[in-house]
Write an enzyme that holds these catalytic residues in place. Structure first.
Site, PDB file in Angstrom:
ATOM      1  N   TYR A 130      -2.805  -5.479   3.324  1.00 16.77           N
ATOM      2  CA  TYR A 130      -3.851  -4.918   2.462  1.00 16.77           C
ATOM      3  C   TYR A 130      -3.407  -3.625   1.823  1.00 16.77           C
ATOM      4  O   TYR A 130      -2.402  -3.022   2.217  1.00 16.77           O
ATOM      5  CB  TYR A 130      -5.166  -4.747   3.221  1.00 16.77           C
ATOM      6  CG  TYR A 130      -5.257  -3.515   4.107  1.00 16.77           C
ATOM      7  CD1 TYR A 130      -4.647  -3.459   5.352  1.00 16.77           C
ATOM      8  CD2 TYR A 130      -5.963  -2.394   3.681  1.00 16.77           C
ATOM      9  CE1 TYR A 130      -4.754  -2.337   6.144  1.00 16.77           C
ATOM     10  CE2 TYR A 130      -6.072  -1.261   4.479  1.00 16.77           C
ATOM     11  CZ  TYR A 130      -5.472  -1.243   5.712  1.00 16.77           C
ATOM     12  OH  TYR A 130      -5.576  -0.130   6.494  1.00 16.77           O
TER      13      TYR A 130
ATOM     14  N   ARG B 112       3.783  -1.843  -3.069  1.00 21.83           N
ATOM     15  CA  ARG B 112       3.740  -1.772  -1.604  1.00 21.83           C
ATOM     16  C   ARG B 112       3.151  -3.051  -1.013  1.00 21.83           C
ATOM     17  O   ARG B 112       3.595  -3.514   0.048  1.00 21.83           O
ATOM     18  CB  ARG B 112       2.952  -0.548  -1.137  1.00 21.83           C
ATOM     19  CG  ARG B 112       3.067  -0.354   0.375  1.00 21.83           C
ATOM     20  CD  ARG B 112       2.566   0.977   0.849  1.00 21.83           C
ATOM     21  NE  ARG B 112       1.142   1.112   0.656  1.00 21.83           N
ATOM     22  CZ  ARG B 112       0.463   2.241   0.880  1.00 21.83           C
ATOM     23  NH1 ARG B 112       1.100   3.324   1.287  1.00 21.83           N
ATOM     24  NH2 ARG B 112      -0.834   2.292   0.690  1.00 21.83           N
TER      25      ARG B 112
ATOM     26  N   LYS C 103       1.848  -2.583   5.493  1.00 17.37           N
ATOM     27  CA  LYS C 103       0.415  -2.265   5.635  1.00 17.37           C
ATOM     28  C   LYS C 103      -0.289  -3.567   5.975  1.00 17.37           C
ATOM     29  O   LYS C 103      -0.853  -4.241   5.115  1.00 17.37           O
ATOM     30  CB  LYS C 103      -0.124  -1.622   4.349  1.00 17.37           C
ATOM     31  CG  LYS C 103      -1.428  -0.897   4.566  1.00 17.37           C
ATOM     32  CD  LYS C 103      -1.698   0.089   3.449  1.00 17.37           C
ATOM     33  CE  LYS C 103      -3.087   0.699   3.492  1.00 17.37           C
ATOM     34  NZ  LYS C 103      -3.484   1.292   4.766  1.00 17.37           N
TER      35      LYS C 103
ATOM     36  N   GLU D 102       2.591   9.503  12.295  1.00 18.16           N
ATOM     37  CA  GLU D 102       1.521   9.672  11.304  1.00 18.16           C
ATOM     38  C   GLU D 102       0.177   9.613  12.011  1.00 18.16           C
ATOM     39  O   GLU D 102       0.106   9.467  13.231  1.00 18.16           O
ATOM     40  CB  GLU D 102       1.612   8.570  10.246  1.00 18.16           C
ATOM     41  CG  GLU D 102       1.493   7.175  10.838  1.00 18.16           C
ATOM     42  CD  GLU D 102       1.653   6.062   9.804  1.00 18.16           C
ATOM     43  OE1 GLU D 102       1.440   6.297   8.607  1.00 18.16           O
ATOM     44  OE2 GLU D 102       1.978   4.931  10.233  1.00 18.16           O
TER      45      GLU D 102
HETATM   46  N1  PDD Z   1      -4.711   4.276   4.651  1.00 16.98           N
HETATM   47  N2  PDD Z   1      -0.597   5.790   7.131  1.00 16.98           N
HETATM   48  C1  PDD Z   1      -1.442   4.794   7.423  1.00 16.98           C
HETATM   49  C2  PDD Z   1      -1.335   4.131   8.756  1.00 16.98           C
HETATM   50  C3  PDD Z   1      -2.405   4.396   6.486  1.00 16.98           C
HETATM   51  O1  PDD Z   1      -3.259   3.391   6.773  1.00 16.98           O
HETATM   52  C4  PDD Z   1      -2.485   5.059   5.241  1.00 16.98           C
HETATM   53  C5  PDD Z   1      -3.468   4.668   4.191  1.00 16.98           C
HETATM   54  C6  PDD Z   1      -1.582   6.121   4.981  1.00 16.98           C
HETATM   55  C7  PDD Z   1      -1.590   6.875   3.678  1.00 16.98           C
HETATM   56  O2  PDD Z   1      -1.101   6.079   2.630  1.00 16.98           O
HETATM   57  P1  PDD Z   1      -1.573   6.296   1.124  1.00 16.98           P
HETATM   58  O3  PDD Z   1      -1.229   7.679   0.744  1.00 16.98           O
HETATM   59  O4  PDD Z   1      -0.795   5.302   0.371  1.00 16.98           O
HETATM   60  O5  PDD Z   1      -3.057   6.049   1.067  1.00 16.98           O
HETATM   61  C8  PDD Z   1      -0.651   6.437   5.947  1.00 16.98           C
HETATM   62  C9  PDD Z   1      -5.702   3.798   3.712  1.00 16.98           C
HETATM   63  C10 PDD Z   1      -6.265   4.859   2.839  1.00 16.98           C
HETATM   64  C11 PDD Z   1      -6.732   3.022   4.494  1.00 16.98           C
HETATM   65  O6  PDD Z   1      -6.313   2.221   5.309  1.00 16.98           O
HETATM   66  O7  PDD Z   1      -7.911   3.193   4.254  1.00 16.98           O
END
Ligand code: PDD
Length: 303
Positions: free
Chosen positions: A43, A62, A161, A194
């Site tokens: 997703y 991505r 993801k 993270e």
């Molecule tokens: N989450 N790390 C994880 C585990 C994440 O799920 C996300 C994003 C990020 C940050 O990635 P980005 O800058 O591309 O949003 C880092 C989204 C926002 C979510 O699952 O809602």
């Protein structure tokens, strides 16, 4: 959950299921869907502002990379997915939205064997993106290192993801139970990776530092954009192996994600930070906002 609860939660949301636009109440996929059965899906989450999708190509890149990392065949072309996203947004008639794009390995017999699957289920959820509480941005949020470790890169690679977020669910659960806003995870070697849905940064001696991808984490789009800004503006930055003790020593700490943007962190474990002193963070935040504002005029992503 009662349907009435769904009503109030997703008022004004639109769902696209395999090309068909519907309401949240009527959106359905099969109980034999592998995303539902095994978390066998990928997703993306992004947002739109002023009727323009932010970093759409980067999110589709991505999505394709996540599909490749877990060997999920994409039966929808990139152009088709893009058309469906824009179609859903147009139908929503909303200016500023949260956009979730889910592709599952599809449905079929109940068997772990992925080769049995010959279709995907594509679900796009669009709902209003209300601003997050102002106090997150003014006062900061608290994080703690939890006992749950981030999946190893040789397990489900955190850079995919995937819809398999149980590890992260357990991490935020532990943090909430301990009274924190959210969690930070280390890997099996004790290196910081993270947060549960965000990347993490520290500033030390005016250098922006974020964990190296080798530590096992999602290559956040916000993270990538901020690194590009640092490069362009000649700001000092590093992608490094960080340990929890680096956070106790940091001058500034902040988290980043597409929907949250950049949020200052006022506490990591028992160490407190004065977010009003976060000069580097504020400067980078200003530059990031300029970038977001500048891309809103891109006609390709308008609806
Ligand atoms: N989450 N790390 C994880 C585990 C994440 O799920 C996300 C994003 C990020 C940050 O990635 P980005 O800058 O591309 O949003 C880092 C989204 C926002 C979510 O699952 O809602």
């Amino acid at each position: 959950m009662q349907r009435t609860d769904l009503n109030s939660l997703f008022d004004k949301a639109i769902v696209n299921v395999n090309g068909n636009l519907t309401t949240p109440q009527n959106a359905q996929i099969s109980v034999f869907d592998r995303g539902f059965l095994y978390g066998d899906s990928i997703y993306e989450v992004t947002f739109s502002d002023s009727r323009s999708v932010v970093f759409l190509e980067e999110h589709l890149d991505r999505l394709e990379n996540s599909a490749a990392l877990i060997g999920l065949p994409l039966f929808y072309s990139r152009a088709e997915i893009k058309t469906e996203i824009l179609k859903t947004l147009k139908q929503s008639n909303l200016d500023r939205t949260y956009i979730r794009i889910i592709v599952t390995r599809g449905d079929g017999n109940i068997t772990l064997d992925p080769l049995e699957c010959k279709n995907n289920n594509l679900v796009i959820i669009v709902r209003p993106l209300e601003p997050y509480p102002q106090n997150w941005y003014q006062e900061g949020v608290s994080l703690c290192f939890v006992s749950i470790i981030r999946n190893d890169r040789k397990s489900v690679d955190p850079n995919a993801k995937s819809g398999n977020y149980l590890n992260n669910v357990l991490a935020i659960k532990e943090a909430k139970e301990r009274g924190y806003f959210d969690a930070l995870m280390i890997n099996k070697d004790g290196l910081v990776t993270e947060g549960t849905t965000f990347n993490i940064w520290i500033v030390k001696n005016n250098t922006f530092i974020t964990p190296h991808l080798n530590s096992g984490l999602l290559k956040g789009i916000t993270r990538t954009k901020l690194l590009e800004i640092c490069r362009e503006k000649n700001l000092k930055f590093e992608e490094s192996e960080l340990t929890p003790s680096d956070f106790l020593d940091a001058d500034e700490v902040f988290l980043t994600s597409s929907t949250k943007g950049m949020v200052p962190v006022n506490k990591v474990d028992s160490k407190e930070f004065d977010v009003n002193s976060f000069k580097n963070f504020q400067m980078l935040k200003g530059l990031y906002q300029e970038l977001i504002d500048s891309i809103k005029s891109n006609e390709d992503y308008r609806y």
